[in-house]
Design a protein around this motif. Structure first.
Motif, PDB file in Angstrom:
ATOM      1  N   TYR A  67       0.963  -1.226   0.403  1.00 35.35           N
ATOM      2  CA  TYR A  67       0.079   0.165   0.488  1.00 35.35           C
ATOM      3  C   TYR A  67       0.796   1.060   0.190  1.00 35.35           C
ATOM      4  CZ  TYR A  67       0.991   0.769   5.100  1.00 35.35           C
ATOM      5  OH  TYR A  67       2.093   1.422   6.334  1.00 35.35           O
ATOM      6  N   LEU A  69      -0.145   5.717   0.998  1.00 37.30           N
ATOM      7  CA  LEU A  69      -0.012   6.744   1.334  1.00 37.30           C
ATOM      8  C   LEU A  69      -0.582   8.287   0.599  1.00 37.30           C
ATOM      9  CD1 LEU A  69       0.720   7.153   5.094  1.00 37.30           C
ATOM     10  CD2 LEU A  69      -0.059   5.715   4.211  1.00 37.30           C
ATOM     11  N   ASP A  70      -0.828   8.694   0.454  1.00 35.20           N
ATOM     12  CA  ASP A  70      -1.688   9.971   0.010  1.00 35.20           C
ATOM     13  C   ASP A  70      -0.764  11.301   0.452  1.00 35.20           C
ATOM     14  OD1 ASP A  70      -3.188  10.803   1.256  1.00 35.20           O
ATOM     15  OD2 ASP A  70      -4.836  10.242  -0.581  1.00 35.20           O
ATOM     16  N   ASN A  74      -3.710   9.615   3.843  1.00 31.73           N
ATOM     17  CA  ASN A  74      -4.669   8.233   3.266  1.00 31.73           C
ATOM     18  C   ASN A  74      -4.480   6.999   3.113  1.00 31.73           C
ATOM     19  OD1 ASN A  74      -7.349   9.749   4.172  1.00 31.73           O
ATOM     20  ND2 ASN A  74      -7.355  10.239   2.067  1.00 31.73           N
ATOM     21  N   GLU A  75      -4.680   5.867   3.017  1.00 33.23           N
ATOM     22  CA  GLU A  75      -3.648   4.586   2.397  1.00 33.23           C
ATOM     23  C   GLU A  75      -4.729   4.357   1.261  1.00 33.23           C
ATOM     24  OE1 GLU A  75      -4.265   1.671   5.320  1.00 33.23           O
ATOM     25  OE2 GLU A  75      -2.518   2.434   6.837  1.00 33.23           O
ATOM     26  N   HIS A  76      -3.660   3.692   0.375  1.00 35.62           N
ATOM     27  CA  HIS A  76      -4.346   3.170  -1.207  1.00 35.62           C
ATOM     28  C   HIS A  76      -3.519   1.428  -0.802  1.00 35.62           C
ATOM     29  CE1 HIS A  76      -6.301   6.556  -1.603  1.00 35.62           C
ATOM     30  NE2 HIS A  76      -5.323   6.964  -1.194  1.00 35.62           N
ATOM     31  N   HIS A 177     -11.423  -2.125   6.051  1.00 36.47           N
ATOM     32  CA  HIS A 177     -11.051  -0.493   5.124  1.00 36.47           C
ATOM     33  C   HIS A 177     -10.588  -1.049   4.408  1.00 36.47           C
ATOM     34  CE1 HIS A 177      -8.455  -0.192   8.183  1.00 36.47           C
ATOM     35  NE2 HIS A 177      -7.194  -0.017   7.838  1.00 36.47           N
ATOM     36  N   SER A 181     -10.331  -0.277   0.919  1.00 37.74           N
ATOM     37  CA  SER A 181      -9.097   0.497  -0.090  1.00 37.74           C
ATOM     38  C   SER A 181      -8.804   0.189  -1.334  1.00 37.74           C
ATOM     39  CB  SER A 181      -8.095   1.084   1.214  1.00 37.74           C
ATOM     40  OG  SER A 181      -6.563   1.248   0.312  1.00 37.74           O
ATOM     41  N   SER A 186     -15.945   3.047  -0.198  1.00 36.99           N
ATOM     42  CA  SER A 186     -16.252   3.792   1.168  1.00 36.99           C
ATOM     43  C   SER A 186     -15.885   2.390   1.566  1.00 36.99           C
ATOM     44  CB  SER A 186     -17.025   4.819   1.116  1.00 36.99           C
ATOM     45  OG  SER A 186     -18.708   4.150   1.027  1.00 36.99           O
TER      46      SER A 186
END
Length: 201
Positions: A67, A69-70, A74-76, A177, A181, A186
């Motif tokens: 993953y 982070l932006d 936020n985690e993607h 969550h 992601s 959501s």
């Protein structure tokens, strides 16, 4: 690590390879010489953003995720990796550049690690292994292309179903969550879709 643990770990990797290609005893010994076992505790990192990825890892047991982070923190989630799958940060590994992704264990996990130098050496020594790796890389590329297409064209329900087909037991293993992601939706939307699928069974 004990010899028994190392033997168990290598046996899993050897079984993976011999199920797909024919390897001589000498070739298996060469692989064993260049691959090393590693344990990760839950939440421990195999790779942190900014490090250079100089290895690939075969998952003997457990579950990991890749993953990033932006800018807002936020985690993607890019992918989940489970038993008998490989994980690597491809761009960092290929180019020697700092990784943009984190690789983290979501469960206590057991891995076999092979350095980039050792891996290329083994490919030179074993043509069958190179053919297998080329095939696996093509399959991985095709899967990534399909995922991108689904993300931009498929309904949330279709993306959910494709995810369940790929990771049938993942909901028992990772937080909701993180799945949301990965699917680009959501947590509330994912919960609604799961409820709908459960009622339709």
């Amino acid at each position: 690590m004990t010899q028994n643990f190392s033997d168990k770990m290598f046996s899993a990797l050897a079984a993976y390879f011999t199920d797909k290609i024919h390897l001589t005893q000498q070739e298996l010994e060469l692989i064993e010489m260049h691959c090393h076992p590693r344990k990760l505790k839950k939440k421990e990192f195999l790779l942190v953003e900014g490090e250079v990825c100089r290895f690939s890892a075969f998952v003997v047991s457990g579950c990991l995720r890749s993953y990033r982070l932006d800018e807002a923190g936020n985690e993607h989630t890019f992918k989940f990796v489970i038993k008998d799958w490989w994980i690597v940060d491809n761009e960092s590994y290929s180019n020697g550049t700092p990784a943009q992704f984190n690789i983290q264990a979501l469960e206590d996990s057991e891995l076999m690690i092979v350095s980039k130098e050792s891996f290329y050496f083994m490919l030179e020594q074993m043509p069958q292994l190179k053919m297998l790796v080329d095939r696996l890389q093509q399959n991985s590329y095709n899967a990534s292309q399909q995922r991108i297409y689904k993300q931009i064209s498929a309904s949330p329900e279709a993306r959910y179903q494709a995810f369940v087909d790929t990771y049938p037991d993942i909901f028992n293993r990772v937080p909701l969550h993180m799945v949301a992601s990965y699917l680009g939706m959501s947590r509330e939307t994912l919960t609604r879709i799961r409820s709908h699928f459960a009622k339709s069974k």
